[in-house]
Motif scaffolding. Structure first.
Motif, PDB file in Angstrom:
ATOM      1  N   ALA A 189       0.845  -1.189   0.000  1.00  0.00           N
ATOM      2  CA  ALA A 189       0.000   0.000   0.000  1.00  0.00           C
ATOM      3  C   ALA A 189       0.883   1.242   0.000  1.00  0.00           C
ATOM      4  CB  ALA A 189      -0.912   0.010   1.221  1.00  0.00           C
ATOM      5  N   VAL A 190       0.584   2.175  -0.879  1.00  0.00           N
ATOM      6  CA  VAL A 190       1.262   3.473  -0.866  1.00  0.00           C
ATOM      7  C   VAL A 190       0.374   4.414  -0.064  1.00  0.00           C
ATOM      8  CG1 VAL A 190       2.214   5.352  -2.227  1.00  0.00           C
ATOM      9  CG2 VAL A 190       2.350   2.998  -3.081  1.00  0.00           C
ATOM     10  N   GLY A 191       0.698   4.525   1.203  1.00  0.00           N
ATOM     11  CA  GLY A 191      -0.053   5.394   2.100  1.00  0.00           C
ATOM     12  C   GLY A 191      -1.028   4.644   2.986  1.00  0.00           C
ATOM     13  N   THR A 192      -1.263   5.221   4.147  1.00  0.00           N
ATOM     14  CA  THR A 192      -2.203   4.617   5.100  1.00  0.00           C
ATOM     15  C   THR A 192      -3.627   4.648   4.579  1.00  0.00           C
ATOM     16  OG1 THR A 192      -2.410   6.740   6.252  1.00  0.00           O
ATOM     17  CG2 THR A 192      -0.758   5.192   7.090  1.00  0.00           C
ATOM     18  N   THR A 193      -3.945   5.603   3.686  1.00  0.00           N
ATOM     19  CA  THR A 193      -5.307   5.643   3.140  1.00  0.00           C
ATOM     20  C   THR A 193      -5.564   4.419   2.278  1.00  0.00           C
ATOM     21  OG1 THR A 193      -4.655   6.995   1.222  1.00  0.00           O
ATOM     22  CG2 THR A 193      -5.341   8.147   3.221  1.00  0.00           C
ATOM     23  N   SER A 194      -4.613   4.077   1.405  1.00  0.00           N
ATOM     24  CA  SER A 194      -4.764   2.870   0.586  1.00  0.00           C
ATOM     25  C   SER A 194      -4.862   1.630   1.461  1.00  0.00           C
ATOM     26  CB  SER A 194      -3.583   2.739  -0.379  1.00  0.00           C
ATOM     27  OG  SER A 194      -3.563   3.787  -1.321  1.00  0.00           O
ATOM     28  N   LEU A 195      -4.015   1.577   2.494  1.00  0.00           N
ATOM     29  CA  LEU A 195      -4.033   0.416   3.383  1.00  0.00           C
ATOM     30  C   LEU A 195      -5.376   0.278   4.083  1.00  0.00           C
ATOM     31  CD1 LEU A 195      -1.286  -0.822   5.786  1.00  0.00           C
ATOM     32  CD2 LEU A 195      -3.595  -0.478   6.645  1.00  0.00           C
ATOM     33  N   ARG A 196      -5.911   1.365   4.598  1.00  0.00           N
ATOM     34  CA  ARG A 196      -7.162   1.291   5.358  1.00  0.00           C
ATOM     35  C   ARG A 196      -8.312   0.826   4.483  1.00  0.00           C
ATOM     36  NH1 ARG A 196      -8.962   5.951   6.805  1.00  0.00           N
ATOM     37  NH2 ARG A 196     -10.263   5.154   8.490  1.00  0.00           N
ATOM     38  N   LEU A 197      -8.346   1.283   3.237  1.00  0.00           N
ATOM     39  CA  LEU A 197      -9.434   0.849   2.361  1.00  0.00           C
ATOM     40  C   LEU A 197      -9.255  -0.605   1.945  1.00  0.00           C
ATOM     41  CD1 LEU A 197     -12.033   1.661   1.035  1.00  0.00           C
ATOM     42  CD2 LEU A 197     -10.738   2.446  -0.953  1.00  0.00           C
ATOM     43  N   LEU A 198      -8.029  -1.020   1.653  1.00  0.00           N
ATOM     44  CA  LEU A 198      -7.791  -2.422   1.322  1.00  0.00           C
ATOM     45  C   LEU A 198      -8.214  -3.337   2.466  1.00  0.00           C
ATOM     46  CD1 LEU A 198      -4.323  -2.129  -0.422  1.00  0.00           C
ATOM     47  CD2 LEU A 198      -6.424  -2.960  -1.496  1.00  0.00           C
ATOM     48  N   GLU A 199      -7.856  -2.974   3.677  1.00  0.00           N
ATOM     49  CA  GLU A 199      -8.231  -3.802   4.818  1.00  0.00           C
ATOM     50  C   GLU A 199      -9.742  -3.785   5.041  1.00  0.00           C
ATOM     51  OE1 GLU A 199      -6.370  -5.896   6.672  1.00  0.00           O
ATOM     52  OE2 GLU A 199      -4.676  -5.473   5.317  1.00  0.00           O
ATOM     53  N   SER A 200     -10.393  -2.662   4.756  1.00  0.00           N
ATOM     54  CA  SER A 200     -11.852  -2.578   4.899  1.00  0.00           C
ATOM     55  C   SER A 200     -12.563  -3.480   3.905  1.00  0.00           C
ATOM     56  CB  SER A 200     -12.319  -1.128   4.690  1.00  0.00           C
ATOM     57  OG  SER A 200     -11.762  -0.267   5.654  1.00  0.00           O
ATOM     58  N   ALA A 201     -11.933  -3.711   2.756  1.00  0.00           N
ATOM     59  CA  ALA A 201     -12.567  -4.479   1.682  1.00  0.00           C
ATOM     60  C   ALA A 201     -12.222  -5.963   1.720  1.00  0.00           C
ATOM     61  CB  ALA A 201     -12.146  -3.897   0.333  1.00  0.00           C
ATOM     62  N   THR A 202     -11.430  -6.381   2.682  1.00  0.00           N
ATOM     63  CA  THR A 202     -10.923  -7.752   2.698  1.00  0.00           C
ATOM     64  C   THR A 202     -11.558  -8.556   3.823  1.00  0.00           C
ATOM     65  OG1 THR A 202      -8.826  -6.961   1.795  1.00  0.00           O
ATOM     66  CG2 THR A 202      -8.822  -9.155   2.786  1.00  0.00           C
ATOM     67  N   GLY A 203     -12.004  -9.759   3.485  1.00  0.00           N
ATOM     68  CA  GLY A 203     -12.635 -10.623   4.465  1.00  0.00           C
ATOM     69  C   GLY A 203     -11.636 -11.424   5.271  1.00  0.00           C
ATOM     70  N   GLU A 204     -12.145 -12.161   6.228  1.00  0.00           N
ATOM     71  CA  GLU A 204     -11.298 -13.018   7.062  1.00  0.00           C
ATOM     72  C   GLU A 204     -10.557 -14.058   6.230  1.00  0.00           C
ATOM     73  OE1 GLU A 204     -10.533 -12.855  10.190  1.00  0.00           O
ATOM     74  OE2 GLU A 204     -11.866 -11.213  10.778  1.00  0.00           O
ATOM     75  N   ASP A 205     -11.094 -14.363   5.042  1.00  0.00           N
ATOM     76  CA  ASP A 205     -10.458 -15.328   4.156  1.00  0.00           C
ATOM     77  C   ASP A 205      -9.303 -14.738   3.366  1.00  0.00           C
ATOM     78  OD1 ASP A 205     -11.900 -13.666   2.521  1.00  0.00           O
ATOM     79  OD2 ASP A 205     -13.131 -15.237   1.611  1.00  0.00           O
ATOM     80  N   GLY A 206      -9.024 -13.447   3.541  1.00  0.00           N
ATOM     81  CA  GLY A 206      -7.926 -12.812   2.840  1.00  0.00           C
ATOM     82  C   GLY A 206      -8.249 -12.408   1.418  1.00  0.00           C
ATOM     83  N   VAL A 207      -9.490 -12.497   1.007  1.00  0.00           N
ATOM     84  CA  VAL A 207      -9.896 -12.130  -0.347  1.00  0.00           C
ATOM     85  C   VAL A 207     -10.328 -10.659  -0.359  1.00  0.00           C
ATOM     86  CG1 VAL A 207     -11.542 -12.564  -2.214  1.00  0.00           C
ATOM     87  CG2 VAL A 207     -10.585 -14.482  -0.909  1.00  0.00           C
ATOM     88  N   ILE A 208      -9.725  -9.887  -1.256  1.00  0.00           N
ATOM     89  CA  ILE A 208     -10.089  -8.481  -1.437  1.00  0.00           C
ATOM     90  C   ILE A 208     -11.332  -8.423  -2.315  1.00  0.00           C
ATOM     91  CG2 ILE A 208      -9.324  -6.223  -2.283  1.00  0.00           C
ATOM     92  CD1 ILE A 208      -6.412  -7.271  -1.884  1.00  0.00           C
TER      93      ILE A 208
END
Length: 344
Positions: free
Chosen positions: A251-270
């Motif tokens: 992730a380039v930046g905490t904003t990208s990271l936060r959205l990626l983590e918000s979109a990802t399930g416990e199974d690790g699928v984005i």
């Protein structure tokens, strides 16, 4: 966790008031999971990544969201925070105690808004008058919303209109820049392409809440402001495929990271995402979407320093920041960068 665990002393002269020129000449601290730190520059990035790694950028564009106006004799300052609809924005208001619901605030260049509603957190909903798009009105009457630690030391000027915008900026709506991407140049992108490093974009409209201090004594008592984001289905599909093939998602930046983590399930699928996120990442969080993070240096006791401490460990980040301060790195939005790699 206690918020004071994330405190540190930063000499005021370490706060950058202007960006490095060229942008990719900024310094970059490589922070691996263990071992020594490495003092590099941003243009070294292609040599630190592997073919098929993916850099994920935020393509939000900062709007001139800071307004100075009057209501009668009272001076009113407004920093737009989050779009509600085509004509209404949530805003943090300076001198808001002088407002009543229904008051009209006059801004320069024949721009005006009605103070429609005061919210429980003290912010206001402002409804802009007229038929022109609000973005057009802001271009006429607004200023770039520099962070308070810069704006408190110097005036905003014309250079900030380009300096405080990334080369990926496309989607209007942010009131703060995704500053990790400020370091990228066309030359650096060409070098990354030559190294077969992939790149993707998502959109998270960064709100002014990113600068609000954590006033609670414990992280469990802090409420994050919501921000709107979107990940397209095709982007999610390509990211999942890259990870399945052994590439790392950086992730380039905490904003990208936060959205990626918000979109990802416990199974690790984005998964595709469109909506608000108020995710608050603190130590103990299990990361599901990202394998690394490129980010600037953050404020003491901030939610962003908590996030990087969750990724790398609090002790590790305290040591990294001590190294950065001791070696004259420049901090915050216009400052230097770091590359955090919790995995080999």
């Amino acid at each position: 966790m206690r918020v004071d665990l994330f405190d540190f002393e930063l000499p005021p002269e370490r706060i950058a008031l202007r960006p490095a020129r060229p942008r990719d000449s900024a310094r970059m601290l490589l922070v691996p999971a263990a071992g020594d730190f490495s003092d590099l520059i941003v243009s070294d990035l292609p040599g630190l990544l592997r073919p098929q790694d993916v850099l994920v950028f935020n393509d939000t564009r900062v709007i001139p969201a800071q307004l100075e106006g009057t209501r009668g004799e009272a001076r009113i300052g407004a920093t737009l925070h989050k779009r509600i609809d085509l004509r209404r924005w949530q805003a943090f208001v300076r001198n808001g105690k002088r407002l009543r619901e229904g008051d009209r605030i006059g801004f320069p260049a024949d721009v005006a808004a009605i103070a429609e509603q005061r919210l429980p957190d003290g912010s206001w909903i402002l409804a802009f008058e007229g038929d022109e798009p609000v973005e057009v009105l802001l271009e006429r009457a607004g200023r770039m919303p520099l962070p308070p630690y810069i704006a408190g030391k110097r005036a905003t000027d014309e250079a900030d209109r380009s300096d405080y915008q990334t080369m990926f900026a496309r989607e209007d709506g942010a009131v703060a820049a995704p500053t990790a991407a400020l370091h990228f140049t066309p030359e650096l992108i060409a070098a990354l392409d030559a190294a077969d490093v992939q790149r993707e974009t998502l959109t998270l409209h960064v709100g002014a809440g990113t600068f609000l201090p954590v006033k609670a004594d414990d992280t469990t008592e802090h409420a994050m402001h919501a921000e709107w984001g979107r990940i397209e289905a095709e982007t999610a599909e390509r990211l999942n495929a890259a990870r399945a093939a052994g590439g790392r998602v950086i992730a380039v930046g905490t904003t990208s990271l936060r959205l990626l983590e918000s979109a990802t399930g416990e199974d690790g699928v984005i998964r595709p995402f469109a909506g608000d996120t108020s995710i608050f990442i603190t130590p103990g969080y299990r990361f599901r979407a990202v394998d690394g993070l490129m980010t600037n240096f953050h404020l003491p006791k901030s939610t962003l320093f908590m996030l990087v401490s969750a990724l790398m460990g609090l002790d590790r980040m305290q040591a990294a920041y001590a190294h950065a301060i001791g070696n004259d790195y420049r901090f915050y939005s216009y400052g230097d960068s770091s590359l955090l790699l919790p995995l080999a």
